[in-house]
Design a protein around this motif. Structure first.
Motif, PDB file in Angstrom:
ATOM      1  N   PHE A   1      17.752  -5.977 -60.668  1.00 20.62           N
ATOM      2  CA  PHE A   1      17.009  -4.789 -61.090  1.00 20.62           C
ATOM      3  C   PHE A   1      16.935  -4.738 -62.607  1.00 20.62           C
ATOM      4  CE2 PHE A   1      18.570  -3.288 -56.888  1.00 20.62           C
ATOM      5  CZ  PHE A   1      17.335  -3.016 -56.320  1.00 20.62           C
ATOM      6  N   LYS A   2      15.818  -4.239 -63.115  1.00 24.22           N
ATOM      7  CA  LYS A   2      15.600  -4.225 -64.554  1.00 24.22           C
ATOM      8  C   LYS A   2      16.099  -2.940 -65.205  1.00 24.22           C
ATOM      9  CE  LYS A   2      11.572  -7.245 -64.147  1.00 24.22           C
ATOM     10  NZ  LYS A   2      10.122  -7.376 -64.373  1.00 24.22           N
ATOM     11  N   ALA A   3      16.995  -2.287 -64.543  1.00 22.96           N
ATOM     12  CA  ALA A   3      17.634  -1.098 -65.133  1.00 22.96           C
ATOM     13  C   ALA A   3      19.101  -1.440 -65.318  1.00 22.96           C
ATOM     14  CB  ALA A   3      17.455   0.118 -64.229  1.00 22.96           C
ATOM     15  N   GLU A   4      19.947  -0.450 -65.511  1.00 17.32           N
ATOM     16  CA  GLU A   4      21.373  -0.723 -65.680  1.00 17.32           C
ATOM     17  C   GLU A   4      22.008  -0.972 -64.324  1.00 17.32           C
ATOM     18  OE1 GLU A   4      22.038   2.714 -68.583  1.00 17.32           O
ATOM     19  OE2 GLU A   4      23.519   1.203 -69.140  1.00 17.32           O
ATOM     20  N   SER A   5      21.252  -1.690 -63.517  1.00 17.91           N
ATOM     21  CA  SER A   5      21.667  -2.249 -62.236  1.00 17.91           C
ATOM     22  C   SER A   5      22.647  -1.399 -61.434  1.00 17.91           C
ATOM     23  CB  SER A   5      22.230  -3.652 -62.483  1.00 17.91           C
ATOM     24  OG  SER A   5      22.402  -4.338 -61.282  1.00 17.91           O
ATOM     25  N   LYS A   6      23.795  -1.965 -61.131  1.00 16.12           N
ATOM     26  CA  LYS A   6      24.712  -1.378 -60.165  1.00 16.12           C
ATOM     27  C   LYS A   6      25.129   0.035 -60.530  1.00 16.12           C
ATOM     28  CE  LYS A   6      29.146  -2.182 -57.896  1.00 16.12           C
ATOM     29  NZ  LYS A   6      28.604  -1.829 -56.562  1.00 16.12           N
ATOM     30  N   ARG A   7      25.435   0.257 -61.803  1.00 14.61           N
ATOM     31  CA  ARG A   7      25.936   1.588 -62.203  1.00 14.61           C
ATOM     32  C   ARG A   7      24.902   2.670 -61.955  1.00 14.61           C
ATOM     33  NH1 ARG A   7      26.310   4.576 -67.071  1.00 14.61           N
ATOM     34  NH2 ARG A   7      28.157   5.922 -67.117  1.00 14.61           N
TER      35      ARG A   7
ATOM     36  N   GLY B   1      -0.923   0.716 -50.355  1.00 13.68           N
ATOM     37  CA  GLY B   1      -0.123  -0.491 -50.369  1.00 13.68           C
ATOM     38  C   GLY B   1       0.242  -0.956 -51.764  1.00 13.68           C
ATOM     39  N   MET B   2       0.973  -2.106 -51.837  1.00 12.52           N
ATOM     40  CA  MET B   2       1.412  -2.642 -53.126  1.00 12.52           C
ATOM     41  C   MET B   2       1.230  -4.153 -53.138  1.00 12.52           C
ATOM     42  SD  MET B   2       4.923  -0.474 -53.867  1.00 12.52           S
ATOM     43  CE  MET B   2       5.483  -0.457 -52.149  1.00 12.52           C
ATOM     44  N   ASP B   3       0.968  -4.687 -54.323  1.00 12.26           N
ATOM     45  CA  ASP B   3       0.978  -6.136 -54.493  1.00 12.26           C
ATOM     46  C   ASP B   3       2.289  -6.519 -55.185  1.00 12.26           C
ATOM     47  OD1 ASP B   3       0.644  -5.424 -57.163  1.00 12.26           O
ATOM     48  OD2 ASP B   3      -1.478  -5.960 -57.225  1.00 12.26           O
TER      49      ASP B   3
ATOM     50  N   GLU C   1       7.266  -5.224 -58.306  1.00  9.40           N
ATOM     51  CA  GLU C   1       8.116  -5.447 -59.479  1.00  9.40           C
ATOM     52  C   GLU C   1       8.248  -4.170 -60.307  1.00  9.40           C
ATOM     53  OE1 GLU C   1       9.855  -7.932 -60.341  1.00  9.40           O
ATOM     54  OE2 GLU C   1       9.033  -9.790 -59.517  1.00  9.40           O
ATOM     55  N   ASN C   2       7.117  -3.496 -60.505  1.00  9.79           N
ATOM     56  CA  ASN C   2       7.106  -2.310 -61.374  1.00  9.79           C
ATOM     57  C   ASN C   2       7.722  -1.079 -60.708  1.00  9.79           C
ATOM     58  OD1 ASN C   2       5.847  -3.783 -63.385  1.00  9.79           O
ATOM     59  ND2 ASN C   2       3.789  -3.091 -62.815  1.00  9.79           N
ATOM     60  N   ASN C   3       7.435  -0.901 -59.421  1.00  9.13           N
ATOM     61  CA  ASN C   3       7.848   0.338 -58.749  1.00  9.13           C
ATOM     62  C   ASN C   3       9.211   0.243 -58.090  1.00  9.13           C
ATOM     63  OD1 ASN C   3       5.374   1.322 -59.528  1.00  9.13           O
ATOM     64  ND2 ASN C   3       4.408   0.987 -57.534  1.00  9.13           N
TER      65      ASN C   3
ATOM     66  N   GLY D   1      10.423   7.972 -59.499  1.00 10.72           N
ATOM     67  CA  GLY D   1      10.634   6.616 -59.033  1.00 10.72           C
ATOM     68  C   GLY D   1      12.038   6.320 -58.562  1.00 10.72           C
ATOM     69  N   VAL D   2      12.768   7.330 -58.139  1.00 13.52           N
ATOM     70  CA  VAL D   2      14.126   7.107 -57.640  1.00 13.52           C
ATOM     71  C   VAL D   2      14.283   7.531 -56.190  1.00 13.52           C
ATOM     72  CG1 VAL D   2      15.157   7.352 -59.919  1.00 13.52           C
ATOM     73  CG2 VAL D   2      14.937   9.357 -58.438  1.00 13.52           C
ATOM     74  N   GLY D   3      13.335   8.304 -55.656  1.00 13.84           N
ATOM     75  CA  GLY D   3      13.460   8.792 -54.292  1.00 13.84           C
ATOM     76  C   GLY D   3      13.634   7.685 -53.283  1.00 13.84           C
ATOM     77  N   PHE D   4      12.944   6.583 -53.477  1.00 19.28           N
ATOM     78  CA  PHE D   4      13.043   5.450 -52.557  1.00 19.28           C
ATOM     79  C   PHE D   4      14.486   4.996 -52.390  1.00 19.28           C
ATOM     80  CE2 PHE D   4      13.432   0.835 -52.202  1.00 19.28           C
ATOM     81  CZ  PHE D   4      12.810   0.598 -50.992  1.00 19.28           C
TER      82      PHE D   4
END
Length: 630
Positions: free
Chosen positions: A6-12, A81-83, A88-90, A120-123
């Motif tokens: 993940f392109k965020a601060e991952s696990k934390r 839908g998504m490509d 990657e972005n969502n 973008g965190v509900g998922f």
């Protein structure tokens, strides 16, 4: 196939979202359905300008498929839908919202869509109940479908796959049950239906699911019926909220059913208030004044507040901030697209919009009650019976901050009209010479009506308001006056008289002063002072309270704070025209010991009339018997 991080601060960050942001695990289904609704909304919007879509709003749907054996829960949509890039972005960047970007791109046109997602965190809330999530998706207009898979903070993979039509399947592998958590409940038909009705009932696209049902077999005899189980696709949500419809198009029976079903009340609402507002904050509200007092209303267990929705999605079940305390009896819903929600959509980021909505609703409720009071007085009296005390509490609360807003909604029993009356009606009937609003407090209308202190005013035809609830005198103290007419207790304050009568009373007081002084000395600290009564006619004695605290207030504090022993001053008033006073006056001159006993008996009578306890009931009865036997 390499796993991507993940392109965020991952696990934390993911751990934080799963374990801290959402209060209830059941929220995950609301979030996944909201995302599916957003996807449908995006393609629905595109269909307005792109004939290639070939779909209208009624063609879009969301489908839920539980699989108990495989412990899978799938939520599918036929939206945009998504490509790979969208994935990657969502989904590859935590806290990146495709829905928010979509709304930003639309600009002013975004008000025509019902897109819900913002953060973008509900998922990722699905990881609270799932240990693995697969997303199968195909973007409208694309040739390739993709499979996104992740087990959580370790990362994700994206591979090509097959999917016939545009749309998205979110496939959640539900965790195994533990001693603390029953994850299997989220695979049960009844639980899924319950959550959809609770959180997503007003998603504007149909949410469908194959539901197990039972029916009697066709060839089964009536005396020994046999049943079979079958499945049938049901639409779980109602889609169009009743508050989105014009009030003129909704039948009373529909409002009654909605109210009973939504708030679990067996009694129909007395009043329905529909609100549609645009401006600083756009919102719709549907409010109900209950037709009966909830059994626990005046207890600490009663939970006040309105249901709060954002674009048809339930955000808070009891938002108390939308109602002032004095209107806490109102039930209902508020739906606004303008709310600034926090990352979990469970709480509001800040309350500016909420304060605007709350202020407008308060004005609307007050206006509706005022209209009912003016045009449907009997209806208002019914309302008053259930919730009038709450309005009085509202006057007293916050040091009278709301008294100007509520004073014209108050009702009290009238001694002359023999019914409830407003302060405005009372003042309109006041005699020209009367400058105060008279009231008397007691346990019941009947008990107050028998009080000897009221005789003079009643004989003169002066109207008196009867206070029968604990809060009434506190209400009068907070109001202080109404239309420049001060409140005055008949029991504790002096009544008005003309100048000539005042001169006579003053002369009388001076002439009787030796008797008053004698009685005061005889009773000592039991009374603050003794004086001639300006109210009594046929009775010999009464008791008045000093400034501030009345006897009814003393009784109230004795019931809630008995250890404090809060007492009002005792002022003994004697009727100088009564034969008993003549006997007392003679005894003071000829037989002081007997005069002291007379004083004690008169004080005891005054306590009983005021509803106050005798310190020595047995001694009082012995004294009465002694005097009668002479």
């Amino acid at each position: 196939m390499a796993k991507k991080q993940f392109k965020a601060e991952s696990k934390r960050l993911l751990d934080l979202m799963i374990n801290s942001i959402y209060t209830h695990k059941e929220i995950f289904l609301r979030e996944i359905i909201s995302n599916a609704s957003d996807a449908c909304d995006k393609l629905c919007y595109q269909a307005l300008t792109d004939d290639a879509v070939g779909m209208t709003r009624k063609d879009f749907q969301i489908e839920i498929k539980p699989d108990k054996g495989g412990r899978l829960l799938t939520v599918s949509d036929n939206g945009i839908g998504m490509d790979r890039q969208d994935l990657e972005n969502n989904l590859g960047i935590i806290a990146s919202s495709g829905s928010l970007k979509f709304k930003q791109e639309l600009g002013d046109d975004s008000k025509d869509t019902d897109v819900i997602g913002q953060f973008g965190v509900g998922f990722y809330s699905a990881f609270m109940v799932a240990d693995n999530i697969s997303v199968v998706t195909k973007k409208f207009g694309a040739d390739t479908a993709y499979l996104w898979q992740s087990s959580g903070a370790d990362g994700y993979t994206i591979t090509e796959c097959e999917r016939d039509m545009p749309g998205t399947d979110v496939i959640m592998h539900i965790r195994l049950d533990t001693e603390e958590e029953n994850y299997s409940e989220f695979l049960e038909d009844w639980r899924i239906q319950e959550l959809v009705r609770k959180y997503s009932d007003y998603i504007r696209f149909p949410i469908r699911m194959e539901v197990s049902k039972t029916r009697k077999k066709e060839d089964s005899p009536d005396d020994k019926p046999e049943y079979e189980t079958y499945t049938e696709e049901d639409t779980l949500n109602s889609m169009v909220p009743i508050w989105q419809r014009r009030k003129s198009s909704v039948k009373k029976e529909e409002y009654d059913k909605f109210y009973r079903d939504k708030f679990g009340d067996y009694t129909a609402a007395q009043r329905v208030i529909a609100v549609s507002a645009e401006g600083a904050v756009t919102y719709k509200a549907l409010l109900f004044v209950p037709g009966a007092t909830p059994f626990n209303y005046y207890s600490k267990d009663f939970e006040a507040g309105l249901q709060l929705y954002s674009n048809g999605v339930l955000i808070m079940d009891r938002c108390a901030d939308l109602l002032p305390e004095h209107f806490r009896f109102v039930r209902g819903v508020v739906d606004s697209p303008d709310l600034s929600l926090n990352i979990s959509r469970e709480l509001l980021q800040h309350d500016r919009q909420l304060k605007v909505i709350a202020a407008n609703l308060e004005k609307k409720i007050r206006s509706e009650l005022s209209k009912m009071m003016k045009d449907e007085h009997e209806e208002y009296e019914t309302f008053w019976k259930h919730f009038g005390r709450q309005l009085k509490y509202g006057v007293v609360a916050d040091y009278g901050a709301h008294k100007e807003d509520l004073q014209d909604l108050l009702l009290f029993w009238s001694s002359t009209e023999k019914k409830l009356t407003s302060l405005s009606e009372y003042v309109s009937r006041m005699k020209e010479s009367q400058s105060v609003i008279y009231y008397a407090a007691g346990e019941t209308v009947e008990a107050i009506d028998r009080l000897p202190q009221l005789e003079g005013l009643k004989d003169a035809g002066t109207e008196i308001l009867y206070f029968t609830e604990d809060v009434d005198e506190f209400t009068a103290q907070i109001l202080q006056s109404y239309q420049e007419k001060k409140f005055r207790s008949v029991l504790d304050g002096e009544v008005e008289s003309d100048a000539e009568k005042k001169d006579e009373d003053k002369t009388d007081d001076e002439a009787r002063k030796p008797v008053f002084d004698f009685v005061k000395d005889a009773l000592g600290d039991q009374v603050k002072t003794v004086r001639a009564s300006k109210k009594l006619k046929s009775h010999p004695v009464c008791l008045a309270a000093g400034e501030g605290l009345s006897f009814e207030m003393e009784k109230y504090f004795a019931s809630v704070q008995p250890d404090q022993k809060i007492k009002a001053d005792r002022v003994l008033e004697l009727n100088t025209a009564h034969p008993m006073f003549t006997a007392l006056e003679k005894a003071v001159a000829d037989d002081p010991e007997t005069a002291k006993k007379y004083a004690s008996v008169l004080y005891g009578q005054a306590l009983l009339i005021a509803g106050l306890p005798l310190e020595d009931p047995s001694g009082y009865t012995d004294l009465v018997c002694e005097l009668l036997s002479k």
